[in-house]
Design an enzyme around this catalytic site. Structure first.
Site, PDB file in Angstrom:
ATOM      1  N   SER A  85      14.128   1.274   1.744  1.00 60.28           N
ATOM      2  CA  SER A  85      12.732   1.073   1.487  1.00 60.28           C
ATOM      3  C   SER A  85      11.899   2.054   1.348  1.00 60.28           C
ATOM      4  O   SER A  85      10.506   1.977   0.880  1.00 60.28           O
ATOM      5  CB  SER A  85      11.959   0.458   2.919  1.00 60.28           C
ATOM      6  OG  SER A  85      11.833   1.435   3.848  1.00 60.28           O
ATOM      7  N   THR A 216       8.236   0.582   3.735  1.00 57.99           N
ATOM      8  CA  THR A 216       7.564   1.899   3.823  1.00 57.99           C
ATOM      9  C   THR A 216       7.796   2.634   5.024  1.00 57.99           C
ATOM     10  O   THR A 216       7.907   1.926   5.886  1.00 57.99           O
ATOM     11  CB  THR A 216       5.961   1.707   3.261  1.00 57.99           C
ATOM     12  OG1 THR A 216       5.742   0.778   2.229  1.00 57.99           O
ATOM     13  CG2 THR A 216       5.210   2.833   3.362  1.00 57.99           C
ATOM     14  N   THR A 234       7.017   5.669  -0.091  1.00 60.78           N
ATOM     15  CA  THR A 234       7.525   4.108   0.002  1.00 60.78           C
ATOM     16  C   THR A 234       8.305   4.093  -1.714  1.00 60.78           C
ATOM     17  O   THR A 234       7.908   4.845  -2.542  1.00 60.78           O
ATOM     18  CB  THR A 234       6.431   3.090  -0.016  1.00 60.78           C
ATOM     19  OG1 THR A 234       7.335   1.707  -0.252  1.00 60.78           O
ATOM     20  CG2 THR A 234       5.574   3.164  -1.073  1.00 60.78           C
ATOM     21  N   ARG A 244       4.118  -0.854 -11.453  1.00 55.50           N
ATOM     22  CA  ARG A 244       3.270  -1.346 -10.304  1.00 55.50           C
ATOM     23  C   ARG A 244       2.992  -0.110  -9.327  1.00 55.50           C
ATOM     24  O   ARG A 244       4.073   0.711  -8.980  1.00 55.50           O
ATOM     25  CB  ARG A 244       4.008  -2.526  -9.686  1.00 55.50           C
ATOM     26  CG  ARG A 244       3.036  -2.952  -8.662  1.00 55.50           C
ATOM     27  CD  ARG A 244       3.742  -2.616  -7.266  1.00 55.50           C
ATOM     28  NE  ARG A 244       3.139  -3.217  -6.154  1.00 55.50           N
ATOM     29  CZ  ARG A 244       3.572  -2.814  -4.809  1.00 55.50           C
ATOM     30  NH1 ARG A 244       4.263  -1.874  -4.518  1.00 55.50           N
ATOM     31  NH2 ARG A 244       2.805  -3.576  -3.981  1.00 55.50           N
ATOM     32  N   THR A 267       1.813  -0.352   6.060  1.00 57.83           N
ATOM     33  CA  THR A 267       3.226  -0.906   5.356  1.00 57.83           C
ATOM     34  C   THR A 267       2.989  -2.357   5.189  1.00 57.83           C
ATOM     35  O   THR A 267       1.976  -3.084   5.812  1.00 57.83           O
ATOM     36  CB  THR A 267       4.429  -0.719   6.396  1.00 57.83           C
ATOM     37  OG1 THR A 267       4.281  -1.435   7.452  1.00 57.83           O
ATOM     38  CG2 THR A 267       4.682   0.775   6.763  1.00 57.83           C
ATOM     39  N   GLY A 268       3.647  -3.042   4.170  1.00 59.27           N
ATOM     40  CA  GLY A 268       3.326  -4.184   4.022  1.00 59.27           C
ATOM     41  C   GLY A 268       2.888  -4.414   2.497  1.00 59.27           C
ATOM     42  O   GLY A 268       2.943  -3.829   1.677  1.00 59.27           O
TER      43      GLY A 268
END
Length: 366
Positions: A85, A216, A234, A244, A267-268
């Site tokens: 990650s 992350t 991340t 992106r 995170t997410g």
């Protein structure tokens, strides 16, 4: 009659006497005492940050700077090929290229630095710190960020490990039934190292939609003087469109630190955090008096409210993705929250490093 000279002499004497009197005066009864509070050093991080928080607390306990402490902590994860990650070994974009994002904030100096879409550098958090320290900018991106890193002495390296490459090949083979790539069933061969259990380990990659892993590490620390710093780093959303940028390198989204109030990181799903200025919202809610956990929960409620696209909602009308927040306030209180149950975060305090459960809005189903 008093001459002007005598008047000035007398006035000067009164002024000196007043100064002496004020200097020896006792504080007024009931006046607030001004003192410097002492805080027990604390660090919090996402669930993959046990070593990071331990390293950060050890560093500040030994007198290290708070920003150096958190960067040193997340460098461990950035260099770890086993964590898909972050950094080295991170899952690549649609073209099979690992692009990394990171931001840092230094509480005492109010400094911030970030890099986005940087390729070939294992430790983007260190580069973000250099952006803060050695330039008049906050955010460098893409080729410019890479050139800056090389000018600062970083080495260009291949960040795609064999395991991450195979995960990308597996995804590419199953992404469409209208291209020239064969599925695993059609080839009759499994891709080594591709099992979800092996690759995703302890749930470090948030994959609520079952398709797009994301992960992350965020780490925030407070020292005994009450000074704060934070970092988020991340490899971003797996298989993303090249170029992106998620929330991690966006100050106020994936990270925010106010040395007078507290620190927060996330995170997410970065797009959801960006649209709600997530970490900044958490810090402002703490400024209003909310505890770290309550502030994180309230910021998550804003994400739920903002998620109106059918493609991003499940059958219950709730987000089909995950977001976590991790926060510390000026007193050293800490907490974290997630949209769905089952998440944990790392904390180090009083010499003990452990996982704690994240608060949550909804029970996870299935």
């Amino acid at each position: 009659m008093t001459s002007r000279r005598d008047f000035l002499k007398t006035s000067a004497g009164v002024g000196v006497g007043a100064a002496v009197s004020l200097g020896s005066a006792q504080p007024l009864r009931g006046a607030p005492a001004v003192h410097k509070s002492v805080v027990v050093p604390v660090a919090v991080a996402s669930g993959n940050g046990l070593e990071a928080v331990e390293t950060a607390v050890r560093s500040v306990t030994q007198g290290g700077d708070t920003l150096d402490a958190v960067v040193e902590g997340v460098n461990i994860v950035e260099r770890d090929p086993g964590d898909a990650s972050v950094g080295f070994g991170g899952l690549p974009n649609l073209d099979g290229v690992v692009q990394l994002d990171s931001s840092v904030m230094h509480g005492p100096s109010r400094g911030a630095g970030a890099v986005a879409c940087i390729e070939g550098i294992k430790t983007p958090s260190s580069v973000a710190r250099d952006v803060m320290r050695y330039t008049d900018h906050v955010l460098l991106v893409g080729e410019g960020a890479q050139r800056f890193a090389l000018s600062m002495g970083y080495q260009l390296e291949d960040l795609l490990t064999e395991r991450s490459r195979r995960r990308w090949i597996e995804w590419r083979a199953t992404m469409s039934d209208r291209d020239d790539y064969l599925t695993l069933e059609e080839t009759g061969h499994a891709v080594p190292g591709s099992s979800r259990q092996e690759d995703y380990g302890l749930g470090l990659l948030d994959s609520h939609d079952g398709v797009r892993p994301q992960g992350t590490i965020n780490c925030n620390v407070i020292n005994s003087d009450g000074d704060l710093s934070g970092v988020t780093t991340t490899s971003g959303l797996a298989w993303k469109v090249p170029g992106r940028v998620g929330d991690s390198p966006i100050v106020g989204a994936g990270l925010y630190v106010d040395n007078d109030v507290g620190a927060c990181g996330s995170t997410g799903r970065g797009e959801a955090v960006i649209k709600t200025c997530g970490s900044h919202s958490v810090v402002e809610l703490m400024r209003s008096g909310m505890s770290p956990t309550d502030a994180c929960l309230e910021a998550l409620r804003r994400i739920v409210t903002f998620t109106v696209e059918p493609r991003l909602r499940n059958a219950d009308g709730r987000p089909s993705f995950g977001v976590n927040y991790y926060a510390i306030n000026k007193n050293g209180d800490h907490g974290g929250a997630s949209i769905y149950s089952g998440g944990r975060y790392a904390v180090c305090r009083d010499g003990e490093t452990r996982h704690e459960d994240l608060a949550y809005l909804f029970e996870r189903r299935g």
